[in-house]
Design a protein around this motif. Sequence first.
Motif: not given
Length: 245
Positions: A52-55, A57-58, A61, A138-139, A142
């Motif tokens: 997914p895009l949020p993952v 982008l994370q 970063r 979560t980390e 990513a």
Amino acid sequence: MDRGSLIGLGLGLVAILGGQAMEGGHIGLFLQPAAFVIVVLGTLAAVLLHFPLPVFLQGMRMSKWVFRPPESDAPALIRRIVLWSGATRKEGVLALERHVNMTHDPFQKGALQLLVDGADADKLRETLEVQINQFETTERQAARVWESAGGYAPTLGILGAVIGLIHVMENLSDPSRLGAGIAVAFVATIYGVGLANLVFLPIANRIKFTIARRVTEREIVCDGLIGIAHGDNPRIIEARLKGYL
């Protein structure tokens, strides 16, 4: 700035470019825009489809952690927990309320607030372990963005090689155009394997190393606050927490 990362990146470039020069080849042969587009953009497309895009982008970063990892000082954290323990033994659990306002880390702040609000040791452990597990999941999700890029890049390199060979076969009657096709074929493979093993996978492993350290810091906080909830002596808490270092 992490000097080890800079040295590692520099040595990787020296190994490839220096080896090419030692063999009498020209470094300019590695500059093949077609191969670069196939491997890099193809890998980017595959990773975007995978996550997914949020993952995604994370994960992008978090790549800055390779050169500028988050600040970490576990010994200072242990000293802070021992201070909390001493304040609790002298003034009671409510003495931690002023430390809540002085704490900026969200996890530490929330954990202290739970203790101030009267959570017992079992409930505190249960709540904090859920938070730690969710944080790690979560980390790491990513971080797998870069790990997946390291898996896709060599395959895209092979795809680029096949495309280059197709170009060669289409121009067998024109020897002047054979060189470009062969160059794209082999350089695409170099890009795919080189980026995977010198860039993408090392970034993924460095991020996972940093995540493991951050998880350990949260486990130190969890263990220390549970010791405070049990009423353990500050020296015992300190001795136990030093085992994490």
